[in-house]
Structures are given as structure tokens and as C-alpha cells.
Scaffold this motif. Structure first.
Motif, short mmCIF file in Angstrom:
data_model
loop_
_atom_site.label_atom_id
_atom_site.label_comp_id
_atom_site.label_asym_id
_atom_site.label_seq_id
_atom_site.Cartn_x
_atom_site.Cartn_y
_atom_site.Cartn_z
N THR A 320 0.84 -1.19 0.00
CA THR A 320 0.00 0.00 0.00
C THR A 320 0.88 1.25 0.00
O THR A 320 1.99 1.25 0.53
CB THR A 320 -0.91 0.03 1.24
OG1 THR A 320 -0.09 -0.07 2.42
CG2 THR A 320 -1.89 -1.12 1.22
N THR A 321 0.36 2.30 -0.63
CA THR A 321 1.12 3.55 -0.73
C THR A 321 0.40 4.66 0.03
O THR A 321 -0.75 4.51 0.46
CB THR A 321 1.28 3.97 -2.20
OG1 THR A 321 -0.01 4.22 -2.78
CG2 THR A 321 1.97 2.87 -2.99
N ASP A 322 1.09 5.78 0.16
CA ASP A 322 0.53 6.93 0.90
C ASP A 322 0.01 8.00 -0.04
O ASP A 322 -0.03 9.19 0.31
CB ASP A 322 1.60 7.53 1.82
CG ASP A 322 2.03 6.56 2.90
OD1 ASP A 322 1.18 5.76 3.32
OD2 ASP A 322 3.21 6.60 3.30
N ARG A 323 -0.39 7.64 -1.24
CA ARG A 323 -0.89 8.62 -2.19
C ARG A 323 -2.17 9.26 -1.67
O ARG A 323 -3.09 8.58 -1.23
CB ARG A 323 -1.18 7.96 -3.54
CG ARG A 323 0.06 7.44 -4.25
CD ARG A 323 -0.34 6.81 -5.57
NE ARG A 323 0.81 6.25 -6.27
CZ ARG A 323 0.73 5.61 -7.43
NH1 ARG A 323 -0.45 5.45 -8.01
NH2 ARG A 323 1.81 5.12 -8.00
N GLU A 324 -2.21 10.56 -1.75
CA GLU A 324 -3.41 11.30 -1.35
C GLU A 324 -4.10 11.79 -2.61
O GLU A 324 -3.54 12.52 -3.42
CB GLU A 324 -3.04 12.48 -0.44
CG GLU A 324 -2.48 12.05 0.91
CD GLU A 324 -2.25 13.23 1.83
OE1 GLU A 324 -2.64 14.36 1.43
OE2 GLU A 324 -1.69 13.04 2.92
N THR A 325 -5.36 11.39 -2.78
CA THR A 325 -6.12 11.77 -3.97
C THR A 325 -7.21 12.77 -3.60
O THR A 325 -7.68 12.81 -2.45
CB THR A 325 -6.76 10.54 -4.62
OG1 THR A 325 -7.59 9.88 -3.66
CG2 THR A 325 -5.69 9.56 -5.10
N THR A 358 -7.96 1.13 -1.85
CA THR A 358 -6.65 1.32 -1.24
C THR A 358 -5.58 1.43 -2.32
O THR A 358 -5.44 0.53 -3.14
CB THR A 358 -6.31 0.12 -0.33
OG1 THR A 358 -7.38 -0.09 0.59
CG2 THR A 358 -5.02 0.37 0.42
N PRO A 359 -4.83 2.55 -2.36
CA PRO A 359 -3.73 2.65 -3.34
C PRO A 359 -2.67 1.59 -3.04
O PRO A 359 -2.19 1.46 -1.92
CB PRO A 359 -3.16 4.06 -3.11
CG PRO A 359 -4.25 4.80 -2.41
CD PRO A 359 -4.95 3.78 -1.57
N ARG A 360 -2.36 0.79 -4.04
CA ARG A 360 -1.42 -0.31 -3.83
C ARG A 360 -0.60 -0.48 -5.10
O ARG A 360 -1.14 -0.63 -6.19
CB ARG A 360 -2.19 -1.59 -3.50
CG ARG A 360 -1.31 -2.75 -3.08
CD ARG A 360 -2.15 -3.96 -2.77
NE ARG A 360 -2.85 -3.86 -1.51
CZ ARG A 360 -2.33 -4.19 -0.33
NH1 ARG A 360 -1.10 -4.64 -0.26
NH2 ARG A 360 -3.03 -4.09 0.77
N GLY A 361 0.73 -0.46 -4.95
CA GLY A 361 1.59 -0.56 -6.13
C GLY A 361 1.37 0.63 -7.04
O GLY A 361 1.45 1.78 -6.62
N GLY A 362 1.04 0.38 -8.31
CA GLY A 362 0.80 1.46 -9.25
C GLY A 362 -0.66 1.75 -9.46
O GLY A 362 -1.03 2.49 -10.38
N THR A 363 -1.55 1.18 -8.63
CA THR A 363 -2.99 1.36 -8.81
C THR A 363 -3.58 2.20 -7.67
O THR A 363 -3.07 2.22 -6.56
CB THR A 363 -3.71 0.00 -8.85
OG1 THR A 363 -3.59 -0.63 -7.56
CG2 THR A 363 -3.10 -0.91 -9.91
N LEU A 476 -18.52 2.44 -0.61
CA LEU A 476 -17.15 2.09 -0.98
C LEU A 476 -16.17 3.20 -0.59
O LEU A 476 -15.08 2.91 -0.08
CB LEU A 476 -17.07 1.82 -2.49
CG LEU A 476 -15.69 1.45 -3.04
CD1 LEU A 476 -15.14 0.21 -2.35
CD2 LEU A 476 -15.76 1.23 -4.55
N ILE A 477 -16.56 4.45 -0.81
CA ILE A 477 -15.67 5.57 -0.46
C ILE A 477 -15.45 5.62 1.06
O ILE A 477 -14.33 5.85 1.53
CB ILE A 477 -16.26 6.90 -0.96
CG1 ILE A 477 -16.21 6.94 -2.50
CG2 ILE A 477 -15.49 8.08 -0.38
CD1 ILE A 477 -16.84 8.19 -3.09
N LYS A 478 -16.49 5.36 1.81
CA LYS A 478 -16.38 5.43 3.27
C LYS A 478 -15.61 4.25 3.84
O LYS A 478 -14.71 4.42 4.68
CB LYS A 478 -17.79 5.49 3.88
CG LYS A 478 -17.78 5.55 5.41
CD LYS A 478 -19.20 5.59 5.95
CE LYS A 478 -19.19 5.62 7.47
NZ LYS A 478 -20.58 5.64 8.03
N GLU A 479 -15.93 3.05 3.38
CA GLU A 479 -15.32 1.84 3.94
C GLU A 479 -13.97 1.50 3.31
O GLU A 479 -13.19 0.75 3.87
CB GLU A 479 -16.27 0.64 3.77
CG GLU A 479 -17.62 0.80 4.42
CD GLU A 479 -17.53 0.86 5.94
OE1 GLU A 479 -16.55 0.30 6.48
OE2 GLU A 479 -18.43 1.45 6.57
#
Length: 497
Positions: A320-325, A358-363, A476-479
Motif C-alpha cells: 500500500t502507498t501513501d498517495r493522497e487523492t 486502497t492505493p497499492r503498487g501502481g494502482t 465504498l468511499i467510506k469503507e
């Protein structure tokens, strides 16, 4: 006297150089020539980096390996074939009575991570042989004759070590055999052609009555690249496929790697085997290891099923990454993944295992699918459904935003690969064709024909599920993630609304 020649030379040469320097003679050219001469001598003697490891010190050897076939899971057929071949070394009296010629070489072919190297190690243990391993890349150099010399030294080293260890046989394992065993195109002056020629000569020199007996085991994941002279009977006599394990094999592998780990009593390995479709043995080992790491991070005394699910996602997609969208981007990703998930359930009910943001790898999000059963033959409707599932994300974006994003790039690549499979299998309007006869324009035309038709069908099906999108989006956005059972319940509830 010869015993002390080197010591005398080491003491005499420096004194001579100092004397010449004192009387005014320039010794630099002499030193330069001496260095070059020493390098050439060092290389020719086989002790340098550019030559074969004739000393054997740098060779990977497992003379007394305790690794057995019982420690290899998921390859029962391959193990059975290999053991039958190895019995020619073990049951010498019996094969002599029947007039059977012992095998010279065994080729293990299959995807990476399926256990080819482990099978070779177990073969050495089963036959009580010396095990000598090398990689194909070790034999190829820019210097002419180096690779051929390394091949000669490899076989010589195996015989020498077997005699020294009192063994009646030796197993030589060459990984990545395609590096030196590739098809020849007539250029006999190339270094790796000479290396292959030497390998063929050494294999021809393996005789049934010699002692110690040599068995060559090679591994490749690109068998189609190998030269026909290498594959013929009398060289590589047995070609054993080491394929990806089926569900039963995956369960066996998982249980092997779980044997030394504290597992929670609630963990059902059958469910994990279901969700690791197309995983290799190496990936399954990594799943168990990563699950243990996740348990250690939160100080859990046992590994739970949740740890295993997280480990599967990590092996498939990365950490998992720490990307903030932004809110808008997060909503677009959610709709995109819901498009994939809804199409998957419409095409193959019960196949969705998890929908996640959940941001994971390149997704930025993903849908993990759970195949109902292992499948090896695919029909046109099935492949069309796979394309529609891949197009579901882009279709959902067009439904709600009127355009697509770069997040569909990987989906389109997957769809194009399936189109290629359809064409090469004769499952399109083109009929049975040779892919080499296809021009770029023909590929473009048939791809557009198939993808445009399936994209239209995908949009129509998703439009009928607009209520599902609107009702499940906020959940989905909340959970951030929805498991397969919960998603199917939502799909059933909102579809009926």
C-alpha cells in the motif's frame, strides 16, 4: 626445486627492478609488459573472472543436500516423471537386464517460480549424487572460447567432485539454458554457438558404462527458443513440464509453508487456495511469508485469514502507498472499480472477492477476482466476457463523466491481449489465420470491430445497474473496501430497487 621456484621469483624480480632503476634504466615498459603477461597467464590458467571456475570454489554445490521431493508441493505429475527418469541411475542392475539406455539429460520447462531448481536439488538427493549448479549466463562472454572452456570445466568438475566424495553419479543443473542453447542461424563464429557446440559434445560423451555417471538437468521458461539439436533424444531425453499448480497443488504448497508458522484455527486454507488462482509456488511461499510479516507488525500471536488476504493483495499488486487523492479523483476511481465489479458479477456470478480503493503498487484501486474453478480451455463467449469485464471501468467513467481517464490504460492492454488470443485461435470473423500474415491495419480493424461491439454491450448492461452505482458509491468511499459477499448482497438489493 620446482616447489620453491615461485618464492625465488618473488624475491628476485623486485631486486632486479630496483637494480635496473638505480643504474638509470627505465623499468616502466618492463612493468607494463609484466602486468599484461601475468594477466594473460592468469586467465589462461582458468583462475580469472573471464574463465571457467576450474577450481570449483565459486560453484554452487550441494553435495549432501537433505532437500527431498516431499518438500515440493503442487508438482505431483512432474515429480512422478522425474523420479521415473532418475530410477535409471538408482536401479542400474534392473535397467541393464532390460537393455535400457540411461538418460543423459532432462529438461524442465515451465513458468518462473514453479520449482524447477528445487526439483533438480531433490533429484541429487534422491540419486545420492553430487549436485553442481550453474546459470546459462555464466558461460557467455565476449572472449572467444571462454564459454566452451567453462562447459568443459563444468563436466570435469562434476566428475572430479563425485570421485572425491565417493559418489557413483553427479547431477549437473544449468538454469536458463536458453542463454547458451538458443537456435543457431548459421553464424558459427559467435561465442555462444561455440558454447552450445561444446555442450552438445559433452552430452554425446556421456556413456552408460562410465563412472561416475553424469546426468544433466536444465531449466527454461522459453523452451521454444532452444536449438533442435539440443532437444533431440540422446541429449535431452525427457522434457518435463513444470506448470503452475492447480487448486489441489496450491493447497499442498500453502500447507507446506504453513507448517512452521502459528496459524489461527479459523483459517481455511481451501479459501486461500481458491483466491490464489494462477499463483506460482514462489508466489505462494511469498504469500505465507508476507502474512507472517503482517502479523508481526500488529503483534498478533497467530496468522489470521485477514493477514493472508492482505498478503495476497501485496504479492499481486505491491505494498500500500501513501498517495493522497482529491475527492473527485477518489470518486472516479470508485466508479471505475464498481464498473469492473458489476460486470464481473453479471458475467460470472460469485467471482468478485473484494473491491478496494486502497492505493497499492501502481494502482489507486482494484477488484480482486475469485475464479470458481481452474480453467484451461476458453470459448468465444468466455473471452468476450473477459473483455467486457476489462472494459467495465472505462464504460462506467463514460456513463458518469462523459469521458475516460488514463486509469483505463491497463484495462485496454488486457483487452487487446484477449483480442490477440481470439485472432490466433481462429475465433473471430477472420476465421483461421496465421498471425504473421496480419498487417497492422488488419489488427487495427479487427480490434476496433470487437472492442466497439463489446463496449456498446458493456454500457447497456451497466446502464441497467445505475442504481447500484449510486447506492454503493458512498459505501465504498467510506469503507475503502467491500468484500465479495457484501458486494453481492448490495448488488441484489439495489438491482431490485
Amino acid at each position: 626445486m620446482r616447489k620453491y621456484a615461485l618464492e625465488i621469483a618473488i624475491g628476485f624480480v623486485p631486486v632486479l627492478l630496483v637494480f635496473l632503476f638505480v643504474i638509470g634504466i627505465n623499468v616502466l615498459p618492463v612493468l607494463f609488459l609484466a602486468v599484461i603477461g601475468a594477466a594473460v597467464f592468469y586467465t589462461a590458467r582458468g583462475k580469472g573472472k573471464l574463465t571457467a571456475f576450474s577450481s570449483g570454489k565459486n560453484r554452487s554445490e550441494v553435495a549432501d543436500s537433505s532437500f527431498t521431493f516431499d518438500q515440493i508441493g503442487g508438482q505431483e505429475r512432474a515429480k512422478q516423471e522425474l523420479v521415473e527418469a532418475l530410477d535409471f541411475l538408482v536401479k542400474r542392475d534392473q535397467i541393464a537386464k532390460l537393455g535400457i539406455r540411461p538418460l543423459k539429460g532432462i529438461l524442465l520447462a515451465g513458468p518462473p517460480g514453479t520449482g524447477k531448481t528445487l526439483l533438480a536439488k531433490a533429484a541429487a538427493q534422491y540419486t545420492d549424487s553430487v549436485y553442481v549448479a550453474a546459470s546459462g549466463s555464466e558461460f557467455v562472454e565476449m572472449y572467444v572460447g571462454v564459454g566452451a572452456g567453462r562447459i568443459r570445466d563444468l563436466f570435469k568438475e562434476a566428475r572430479t567432485k563425485a570421485k572425491k566424495a565417493g559418489k557413483e553419479s553427479a547431477v549437473i543443473f544449468i538454469d536458463e539454458i536458453e542463454v547458451i542453447g538458443g537456435k543457431r542461424d548459421g553464424g558459427q563464429h559467435r561465442e555462444y554457438d561455440q558454447t552450445l557446440n561444446q555442450l552438445l559434445t559433452e552430452m554425446d560423451g556421456i556413456h552408460a558404462n562410465e563412472s561416475p555417471r553424469i546426468l544433466l538437468i536444465a531449466a527454461t521458461n522459453r523452451k521454444e527458443m532452444l536449438d533442435s539439436a539440443l532437444l533431440r533424444p540422446g541429449r535431452f531425453d525427457r522434457h518435463i513440464g513444470v506448470e503452475l499448480p492447480d487448486k489441489k497443488g496450491r493447497l499442498h504448497i500453502l500447507n507446506i509453508h504453513a507448517s512452521n508458522k502459528p496459524m489461527d484455527d479459523e483459517v481455511k486454507m481451501e479459501r486461500i487456495a481458491d483466491q490464489t488462482y494462477s499463483f506460482s509456488g514462489a508466489q505462494l511461499e511469498s504469500v505465507m511469508n508476507e502474512a507472517a510479516i503482517y502479523a508481526m507488525r500488529v503483534n498478533d500471536p497467530v496468522i489470521t485469514e485477514q493477514h493472508l488476504i492482505m498478503a495476497i493483495d501485496k504479492v499481486l499488486l505491491g505494498e500500500t502507498t501513501d498517495r493522497e487523492t482529491s475527492i473527485e479523483e477518489r470518486e472516479r476511481v470508485a466508479l471505475h472499480e464498481l464498473g469492473h465489479a458489476i460486470m464481473a458479477e453479471l458475467m460470472r456470478p460469485g467471482s468478485v472477492s473484494q473491491v478496494a480503493l486502497t492505493p497499492r503498487g501502481g494502482t489507486l484501486g482494484y477488484v480482486r477476482h475469485q475464479p470458481q474453478q481452474d480453467q484451461y480451455l476458453y470459448t468465444t463467449p468466455f473471452l468476450h466476457s473477459q473483455i467486457m469485464i476489462a472494459l467495465g471501468g472505462a464504460a462506467a467513467e463514460e456513463m458518469f463523466y462523459g469521458d475516460r481517464s488514463t486509469g483505463s490504460r491497463g484495462d485496454f492492454e488486457q483487452a487487446m491481449n484477449i483480442v490477440k488470443t481470439l485472432v490466433e485461435s481462429g475465433l473471430t470473423s477472420l476465421g483461421i489465420v496465421d498471425s504473421s500474415m496480419m498487417t497492422p491495419q488488419k489488427w487495427a480493424d479487427i480490434s476496433r470491430e470487437i472492442l466497439d461491439e463489446l463496449m456498446a454491450k458493456t454500457k447497456n448492461l451497466l446502464e441497467e445497474q445505475r442504481n447500484v452505482f449510486q447506492s454503493s458509491l458512498q459505501t465504498l468511499i467510506k469503507e475503502e473496501s467491500i468484500d465479495g459477499e457484501s458486494f453481492r448482497s448490495m448488488l441484489k438489493l439495489y438491482s431490485a430497487a
